[in-house]
Scaffold this motif. Structure first.
Motif, short mmCIF file in Angstrom:
data_model
loop_
_atom_site.label_atom_id
_atom_site.label_comp_id
_atom_site.label_asym_id
_atom_site.label_seq_id
_atom_site.Cartn_x
_atom_site.Cartn_y
_atom_site.Cartn_z
N ALA A 150 0.85 -1.20 0.00
CA ALA A 150 0.00 0.00 0.00
C ALA A 150 0.88 1.24 0.00
N LEU A 151 0.59 2.15 -0.90
CA LEU A 151 1.33 3.41 -1.02
C LEU A 151 0.34 4.56 -0.96
N LYS A 152 0.56 5.47 -0.03
CA LYS A 152 -0.30 6.64 0.12
C LYS A 152 0.56 7.89 0.02
N ASP A 153 0.06 8.86 -0.73
CA ASP A 153 0.73 10.14 -0.87
C ASP A 153 -0.33 11.23 -0.92
N GLY A 154 -0.69 11.73 0.25
CA GLY A 154 -1.76 12.72 0.31
C GLY A 154 -3.09 12.10 -0.09
N MET A 155 -3.67 12.60 -1.19
CA MET A 155 -4.96 12.10 -1.66
C MET A 155 -4.82 10.85 -2.52
N ASP A 156 -3.63 10.57 -3.01
CA ASP A 156 -3.41 9.41 -3.86
C ASP A 156 -3.19 8.16 -3.02
N HIS A 157 -3.73 7.05 -3.51
CA HIS A 157 -3.62 5.78 -2.77
C HIS A 157 -3.52 4.64 -3.78
N ILE A 158 -2.43 3.90 -3.71
CA ILE A 158 -2.22 2.73 -4.56
C ILE A 158 -2.05 1.52 -3.67
N GLN A 159 -2.81 0.47 -3.95
CA GLN A 159 -2.71 -0.74 -3.13
C GLN A 159 -2.74 -1.97 -4.03
N ILE A 160 -1.80 -2.85 -3.81
CA ILE A 160 -1.71 -4.11 -4.54
C ILE A 160 -1.93 -5.24 -3.55
N ASP A 161 -3.00 -5.99 -3.73
CA ASP A 161 -3.34 -7.08 -2.82
C ASP A 161 -2.91 -8.41 -3.42
N ALA A 162 -2.58 -9.34 -2.53
CA ALA A 162 -2.22 -10.69 -2.96
C ALA A 162 -3.46 -11.43 -3.45
N LEU A 163 -3.26 -12.47 -4.22
CA LEU A 163 -4.38 -13.30 -4.66
C LEU A 163 -4.99 -14.02 -3.48
N PRO A 164 -6.29 -14.29 -3.50
CA PRO A 164 -6.95 -14.95 -2.37
C PRO A 164 -6.26 -16.27 -2.00
N GLY A 165 -5.94 -16.39 -0.72
CA GLY A 165 -5.34 -17.62 -0.22
C GLY A 165 -3.85 -17.73 -0.45
N LEU A 166 -3.22 -16.69 -1.04
CA LEU A 166 -1.79 -16.73 -1.32
C LEU A 166 -1.10 -15.52 -0.70
N SER A 167 0.17 -15.69 -0.43
CA SER A 167 0.97 -14.56 0.03
C SER A 167 1.31 -13.67 -1.16
N LEU A 168 1.84 -12.51 -0.86
CA LEU A 168 2.20 -11.58 -1.93
C LEU A 168 3.30 -12.17 -2.80
N GLY A 169 4.25 -12.86 -2.18
CA GLY A 169 5.32 -13.48 -2.95
C GLY A 169 4.82 -14.55 -3.88
N MET A 170 3.94 -15.44 -3.38
CA MET A 170 3.38 -16.47 -4.23
C MET A 170 2.47 -15.89 -5.29
N SER A 171 1.78 -14.80 -4.97
CA SER A 171 0.93 -14.13 -5.96
C SER A 171 1.77 -13.60 -7.11
N VAL A 172 2.93 -13.05 -6.77
CA VAL A 172 3.84 -12.55 -7.82
C VAL A 172 4.28 -13.69 -8.72
N LEU A 173 4.58 -14.84 -8.11
CA LEU A 173 4.99 -16.00 -8.91
C LEU A 173 3.86 -16.45 -9.83
N VAL A 174 2.63 -16.51 -9.29
CA VAL A 174 1.48 -16.94 -10.10
C VAL A 174 1.26 -15.97 -11.25
N VAL A 175 1.31 -14.67 -10.96
CA VAL A 175 1.13 -13.67 -12.02
C VAL A 175 2.23 -13.79 -13.06
N GLY A 176 3.47 -14.00 -12.61
CA GLY A 176 4.57 -14.17 -13.55
C GLY A 176 4.37 -15.37 -14.46
N LEU A 177 3.92 -16.50 -13.87
CA LEU A 177 3.67 -17.70 -14.67
C LEU A 177 2.52 -17.47 -15.65
N MET A 178 1.49 -16.74 -15.21
CA MET A 178 0.36 -16.44 -16.10
C MET A 178 0.81 -15.54 -17.26
#
Length: 368
Positions: free
Chosen positions: A296-324
């Motif tokens: 999650a990145l917040k800068d005043g009014m701006d807000h960016i958030q990247i969530d992991a895939l359901p049931g997976l950690s952020l690291g495993m989500s990155v791997l799944v997205v990379g494989l996809m």
């Protein structure tokens, strides 16, 4: 129009072809005129039967390019044939427009597929190279206190406050923590047995206080600096006279598991305690938070958030997205290659059809 004018315009229309090819074509039509005159036909009649020399030149150029493509089947030669055919009439240009749009989308498909393939490959390689995205282990010699290099003074804790004179207050040298607090600053340390230790400087004098006499004996004073065995310390906290605070803690395996720092309105928190490791940074209204499930990145009014895939950690989500991405890019590339081969075959059929039409017209004119 007489023969000389007709052949002159025909030669001009054949510009772009090889000189020897142009000479052969002109020689054939010179012979054609001679045969027609021998049969009792006049030049004007022959010229009228052949039609416009400019149009005839375009048809002859298309046939010539087609012969070149038959001798050497390459994309460049086929492109010349297509361009020559497109120049035969307005209708061909209209038909060529949707084909050019189709080629544009096919090119975009190639670009997107290759981009997905490279992105997926990069993500998968990065994931693997970082040891399944495990939390970093900061250690140089087993003490767990290594963070950064500081010239000839060994490894120094990467901590900087707003004070201009803050430099070299704590560093590690051959497995020992060396402390040199500034005036008014103090170090609060806790050993692995839980005993407290205080190192401070007041009026230029180094002060050392401990909860247990044995803990006091861990400290060696050398030239106004305190030296302690780094493996004996579990937690270190630096309180600066300005109010800035820096805290670092290692676990039983001598790995840095917690780091907190505050300076003015800025805060930094790092935790790496097993699967629930996290990193948090705050600077006024701006903040960055990294956990096993989100970024999650917040800068005043701006807000960016990247969530992991359901049931997976952020690291495993990155791997799944990379494989996809890798799979999607590979399938997209295969599909684009298949479309290219299909397009090539269809284009060859179209070119043959157009050339046969042109050749048929030439035979009709010759018969006339």
């Amino acid at each position: 129009m007489i023969r000389k004018a007709f052949l002159s315009q025909l030669e001009q229309g054949l510009a772009g072809l090889r000189p020897e090819t142009v000479r052969e074509i002109l020689a054939d039509y010179e012979e054609y005129f001679n045969d027609a005159l021998a049969d009792g036909r006049d030049e004007a009649e022959v010229v009228a039967a052949l039609g416009s020399p400019q149009k005839l030149a375009r048809e002859l150029k298309a046939q010539t390019h087609y012969k070149q493509w038959q001798e050497h089947r390459s994309f460049s030669n086929l492109s010349r044939v297509v361009v020559s055919i497109a120049g035969l009439g307005v209708l061909n240009f209209v038909l060529a427009l949707p084909f050019m749009i189709y080629l544009l989308f096919l090119t975009i498909g190639y670009i997107v597929s290759v981009s997905f393939l490279l992105a997926g490959l990069t993500v998968v390689l990065a994931w693997g190279s970082h040891g399944l995205f495990g939390w970093p282990q900061f250690s140089s010699d087993g003490s767990g206190w290594y963070i950064g290099k500081h010239g000839d003074r060994g490894a120094e804790m990467a901590w900087s406050s707003d004070r201009a004179d803050h430099e070299g207050q704590v560093w590690i040298d051959e497995g020992r923590l060396r402390l040199n607090p500034d005036e008014g600053d103090r170090f609060e340390l806790r050993t692995r047995q839980g005993d407290a230790l205080l190192v401070a400087k007041k009026r230029g004098k180094l002060l050392i206080d401990a909860s247990q006499p044995a803990t006091r004996e861990l400290v060696q004073v050398d030239g106004g600096e305190a030296s302690i065995n780094g493996s004996a310390i579990r937690e270190l906290t630096l309180h600066e006279d300005s109010g800035d605070v820096f805290t670092a803690r290692v676990d039983d395996d001598k790995r840095l598991v917690r780091l907190e720092a505050s300076s003015g309105g800025s805060e930094l928190k790092f935790a790496a305690s097993g699967p629930k490791g996290s990193l948090s940074m705050k600077d006024g209204d701006s903040s960055l938070e990294i956990t096993e499930s989100k970024i999650a990145l917040k800068d005043g009014m701006d807000h960016i958030q990247i969530d992991a895939l359901p049931g997976l950690s952020l690291g495993m989500s990155v791997l799944v997205v990379g494989l996809m991405l890798l799979l999607g890019g590979a399938l997209g590339l295969v599909f684009c290659v298949w479309l290219t081969r299909l397009t090539w075959r269809a284009l060859v059929v179209y070119v043959k059809y157009q050339i046969e039409l042109v050749s048929g017209k030439d035979r009709e004119n010759a018969a006339a």
